[in-house]
Motif scaffolding. Structure first.
Motif, PDB file in Angstrom:
ATOM      1  N   GLN A  68      31.870  37.828   2.823  1.00  0.00           N
ATOM      2  CA  GLN A  68      30.499  37.914   3.332  1.00  0.00           C
ATOM      3  C   GLN A  68      29.895  36.517   3.368  1.00  0.00           C
ATOM      4  O   GLN A  68      28.991  36.198   2.596  1.00  0.00           O
ATOM      5  N   ASN A  69      30.440  35.691   4.271  1.00  0.00           N
ATOM      6  CA  ASN A  69      29.989  34.306   4.419  1.00  0.00           C
ATOM      7  C   ASN A  69      29.941  33.581   3.069  1.00  0.00           C
ATOM      8  O   ASN A  69      28.924  33.014   2.674  1.00  0.00           O
ATOM      9  N   TYR A  70      31.088  33.605   2.373  1.00  0.00           N
ATOM     10  CA  TYR A  70      31.182  33.001   1.050  1.00  0.00           C
ATOM     11  C   TYR A  70      30.911  31.498   1.096  1.00  0.00           C
ATOM     12  O   TYR A  70      31.190  30.826   2.089  1.00  0.00           O
ATOM     13  N   GLU A  71      30.426  30.981  -0.027  1.00  0.00           N
ATOM     14  CA  GLU A  71      30.220  29.545  -0.161  1.00  0.00           C
ATOM     15  C   GLU A  71      31.566  28.861  -0.366  1.00  0.00           C
ATOM     16  O   GLU A  71      32.557  29.492  -0.747  1.00  0.00           O
ATOM     17  N   VAL A  72      31.571  27.542  -0.147  1.00  0.00           N
ATOM     18  CA  VAL A  72      32.818  26.779  -0.192  1.00  0.00           C
ATOM     19  C   VAL A  72      33.533  26.917  -1.531  1.00  0.00           C
ATOM     20  O   VAL A  72      34.751  27.071  -1.578  1.00  0.00           O
ATOM     21  N   HIS A  73      32.792  26.883  -2.657  1.00  0.00           N
ATOM     22  CA  HIS A  73      33.458  26.950  -3.965  1.00  0.00           C
ATOM     23  C   HIS A  73      34.165  28.290  -4.166  1.00  0.00           C
ATOM     24  O   HIS A  73      35.196  28.368  -4.837  1.00  0.00           O
ATOM     25  N   VAL A  74      33.646  29.363  -3.557  1.00  0.00           N
ATOM     26  CA  VAL A  74      34.293  30.675  -3.665  1.00  0.00           C
ATOM     27  C   VAL A  74      35.575  30.688  -2.841  1.00  0.00           C
ATOM     28  O   VAL A  74      36.626  31.139  -3.302  1.00  0.00           O
ATOM     29  N   ILE A  75      35.499  30.166  -1.626  1.00  0.00           N
ATOM     30  CA  ILE A  75      36.686  30.096  -0.760  1.00  0.00           C
ATOM     31  C   ILE A  75      37.756  29.244  -1.425  1.00  0.00           C
ATOM     32  O   ILE A  75      38.942  29.587  -1.427  1.00  0.00           O
ATOM     33  N   ARG A  76      37.331  28.125  -2.024  1.00  0.00           N
ATOM     34  CA  ARG A  76      38.262  27.234  -2.721  1.00  0.00           C
ATOM     35  C   ARG A  76      38.981  27.979  -3.845  1.00  0.00           C
ATOM     36  O   ARG A  76      40.201  27.870  -4.010  1.00  0.00           O
ATOM     37  N   LYS A  77      38.225  28.765  -4.591  1.00  0.00           N
ATOM     38  CA  LYS A  77      38.820  29.516  -5.701  1.00  0.00           C
ATOM     39  C   LYS A  77      39.820  30.547  -5.188  1.00  0.00           C
ATOM     40  O   LYS A  77      40.893  30.734  -5.772  1.00  0.00           O
ATOM     41  N   LEU A  78      39.492  31.208  -4.093  1.00  0.00           N
ATOM     42  CA  LEU A  78      40.403  32.200  -3.516  1.00  0.00           C
ATOM     43  C   LEU A  78      41.716  31.556  -3.075  1.00  0.00           C
ATOM     44  O   LEU A  78      42.795  32.098  -3.319  1.00  0.00           O
ATOM     45  N   PHE A  79      41.630  30.379  -2.439  1.00  0.00           N
ATOM     46  CA  PHE A  79      42.850  29.684  -2.033  1.00  0.00           C
ATOM     47  C   PHE A  79      43.646  29.222  -3.249  1.00  0.00           C
ATOM     48  O   PHE A  79      44.873  29.275  -3.248  1.00  0.00           O
ATOM     49  N   SER A  80      42.957  28.791  -4.286  1.00  0.00           N
ATOM     50  CA  SER A  80      43.668  28.356  -5.493  1.00  0.00           C
ATOM     51  C   SER A  80      44.391  29.527  -6.152  1.00  0.00           C
ATOM     52  O   SER A  80      45.394  29.350  -6.835  1.00  0.00           O
ATOM     53  N   LYS A  81      43.888  30.742  -5.927  1.00  0.00           N
ATOM     54  CA  LYS A  81      44.542  31.930  -6.475  1.00  0.00           C
ATOM     55  C   LYS A  81      45.723  32.384  -5.623  1.00  0.00           C
ATOM     56  O   LYS A  81      46.516  33.219  -6.047  1.00  0.00           O
ATOM     57  N   GLY A  82      45.820  31.869  -4.390  1.00  0.00           N
ATOM     58  CA  GLY A  82      47.011  32.146  -3.592  1.00  0.00           C
ATOM     59  C   GLY A  82      46.810  32.872  -2.278  1.00  0.00           C
ATOM     60  O   GLY A  82      47.786  33.252  -1.640  1.00  0.00           O
ATOM     61  N   ILE A  83      45.540  33.062  -1.839  1.00  0.00           N
ATOM     62  CA  ILE A  83      45.376  33.702  -0.532  1.00  0.00           C
ATOM     63  C   ILE A  83      45.887  32.765   0.548  1.00  0.00           C
ATOM     64  O   ILE A  83      46.009  31.554   0.338  1.00  0.00           O
ATOM     65  N   ARG A  84      46.195  33.312   1.718  1.00  0.00           N
ATOM     66  CA  ARG A  84      46.707  32.501   2.819  1.00  0.00           C
ATOM     67  C   ARG A  84      45.693  32.333   3.944  1.00  0.00           C
ATOM     68  O   ARG A  84      45.880  31.517   4.827  1.00  0.00           O
ATOM     69  N   SER A  85      44.620  33.157   3.915  1.00  0.00           N
ATOM     70  CA  SER A  85      43.634  33.067   4.979  1.00  0.00           C
ATOM     71  C   SER A  85      42.277  33.563   4.514  1.00  0.00           C
ATOM     72  O   SER A  85      42.184  34.469   3.689  1.00  0.00           O
ATOM     73  N   TYR A  86      41.240  32.939   5.085  1.00  0.00           N
ATOM     74  CA  TYR A  86      39.875  33.401   4.840  1.00  0.00           C
ATOM     75  C   TYR A  86      39.156  33.579   6.174  1.00  0.00           C
ATOM     76  O   TYR A  86      39.172  32.683   7.022  1.00  0.00           O
ATOM     77  N   LEU A  87      38.548  34.752   6.364  1.00  0.00           N
ATOM     78  CA  LEU A  87      37.714  35.039   7.530  1.00  0.00           C
ATOM     79  C   LEU A  87      36.335  35.460   7.027  1.00  0.00           C
ATOM     80  O   LEU A  87      36.230  36.120   6.000  1.00  0.00           O
ATOM     81  N   ASP A  88      35.296  35.082   7.751  1.00  0.00           N
ATOM     82  CA  ASP A  88      33.971  35.605   7.446  1.00  0.00           C
ATOM     83  C   ASP A  88      33.827  36.978   8.084  1.00  0.00           C
ATOM     84  O   ASP A  88      34.539  37.310   9.040  1.00  0.00           O
ATOM     85  N   GLN A  89      32.878  37.764   7.597  1.00  0.00           N
ATOM     86  CA  GLN A  89      32.702  39.119   8.106  1.00  0.00           C
ATOM     87  C   GLN A  89      32.297  39.147   9.577  1.00  0.00           C
ATOM     88  O   GLN A  89      32.502  40.139  10.262  1.00  0.00           O
ATOM     89  N   ASP A  90      31.762  38.027  10.083  1.00  0.00           N
ATOM     90  CA  ASP A  90      31.379  37.988  11.493  1.00  0.00           C
ATOM     91  C   ASP A  90      32.466  37.409  12.393  1.00  0.00           C
ATOM     92  O   ASP A  90      32.251  37.200  13.585  1.00  0.00           O
ATOM     93  N   SER A  91      33.661  37.152  11.832  1.00  0.00           N
ATOM     94  CA  SER A  91      34.782  36.690  12.655  1.00  0.00           C
ATOM     95  C   SER A  91      35.148  37.795  13.644  1.00  0.00           C
ATOM     96  O   SER A  91      35.171  38.971  13.294  1.00  0.00           O
ATOM     97  N   ASN A  92      35.462  37.400  14.875  1.00  0.00           N
ATOM     98  CA  ASN A  92      35.775  38.408  15.888  1.00  0.00           C
ATOM     99  C   ASN A  92      37.269  38.759  15.888  1.00  0.00           C
ATOM    100  O   ASN A  92      38.073  38.154  15.181  1.00  0.00           O
ATOM    101  N   TYR A  93      37.623  39.745  16.692  1.00  0.00           N
ATOM    102  CA  TYR A  93      38.997  40.251  16.727  1.00  0.00           C
ATOM    103  C   TYR A  93      39.974  39.179  17.207  1.00  0.00           C
ATOM    104  O   TYR A  93      41.099  39.078  16.693  1.00  0.00           O
ATOM    105  N   GLU A  94      39.562  38.369  18.169  1.00  0.00           N
ATOM    106  CA  GLU A  94      40.441  37.307  18.673  1.00  0.00           C
ATOM    107  C   GLU A  94      40.780  36.305  17.568  1.00  0.00           C
ATOM    108  O   GLU A  94      41.901  35.841  17.465  1.00  0.00           O
ATOM    109  N   GLU A  95      39.771  36.021  16.717  1.00  0.00           N
ATOM    110  CA  GLU A  95      40.028  35.094  15.616  1.00  0.00           C
ATOM    111  C   GLU A  95      40.972  35.724  14.596  1.00  0.00           C
ATOM    112  O   GLU A  95      41.829  35.050  14.021  1.00  0.00           O
ATOM    113  N   PHE A  96      40.844  37.031  14.404  1.00  0.00           N
ATOM    114  CA  PHE A  96      41.767  37.711  13.498  1.00  0.00           C
ATOM    115  C   PHE A  96      43.205  37.606  14.018  1.00  0.00           C
ATOM    116  O   PHE A  96      44.132  37.328  13.262  1.00  0.00           O
TER     117      PHE A  96
END
Length: 199
Positions: A68-96
């Motif tokens: 839900q439009n996370y702040e940079v430090h949250v996205i950073r933490k998610l990547f450090s935990k091992g996710i491979r991708s981050y999308l915001d909730q308003d990302s469209n289908y083409e971006e997915f």
């Protein structure tokens, strides 16, 4: 959304799960290639725990977080935990679809809106970065770094910057060496964890 996913050649099956226990059980029984976790279903702190649990089951699962439009430090933490991708909730289908194709190629993907927050350093003089490194990344390497974080292949980067694939590969190797990381995932993680991407 699941109907749209099945209309592409990217997925054979799509499962929708709304509970953590059900999710972990399903991952154990039917290990997916891709797993998309939505922040509208799970709380942020719960997502951190879910990511940890899933990657303990199989570290090869490519996890996509829809935040839900996370702040940079949250996205950073998610990547450090091992996710491979981050999308915001308003990302469209083409971006997915672009995200999934990028993950198929073994790269990481960050949506455009989140990336805009994280690459503001490109419009600055990058003093913060050069202070903490003996050998700073050059302007051209920064351009390559940005495109690597965009998920582009070496050929696509070469075409975009009007340089040869061999030159791109040389830049990539120098970036890996300067950042002391082993691969593209390491480059993105390093950039996120060391505040090269700033909000």
């Amino acid at each position: 959304m699941s109907t749209l996913f099945l209309q592409t050649d990217l997925f054979k099956t799509v499962n929708i799960i709304n509970y953590t226990d059900s999710l972990l059980d399903d991952v154990k029984q039917n290990t997916p290639n891709f797993l998309m976790i939505g922040s509208s279903v799970f709380a942020r702190t719960e997502i951190y725990e879910i990511v940890d649990s899933i990657l303990k089951i199989d570290p090869k699962i490519k996890i996509i977080i829809v935040g839900q439009n996370y702040e940079v430090h949250v996205i950073r933490k998610l990547f450090s935990k091992g996710i491979r991708s981050y999308l915001d909730q308003d990302s469209n289908y083409e971006e997915f679809l672009k995200c999934v194709q990028t993950l198929h190629q073994g790269n990481v993907y960050i949506c455009e809106s989140a990336k805009e927050q994280m690459i503001s350093f490109l419009s600055n003089d990058n003093k913060k970065y050069t202070r903490c490194n003996k050998e700073p990344i050059t302007k051209r390497e920064m351009e390559v770094l940005k495109l690597v974080c965009d998920g582009l292949s070496s050929k696509d980067i070469g075409d975009k910057l009007f340089i040869s694939v061999n030159t791109v590969e040389t830049h990539r190797k120098r970036i890996l060496m300067k950042l002391n990381v082993k691969n593209t995932v390491g480059v993105v993680k390093y950039a996120l964890e060391n505040n090269i991407f700033e909000d």
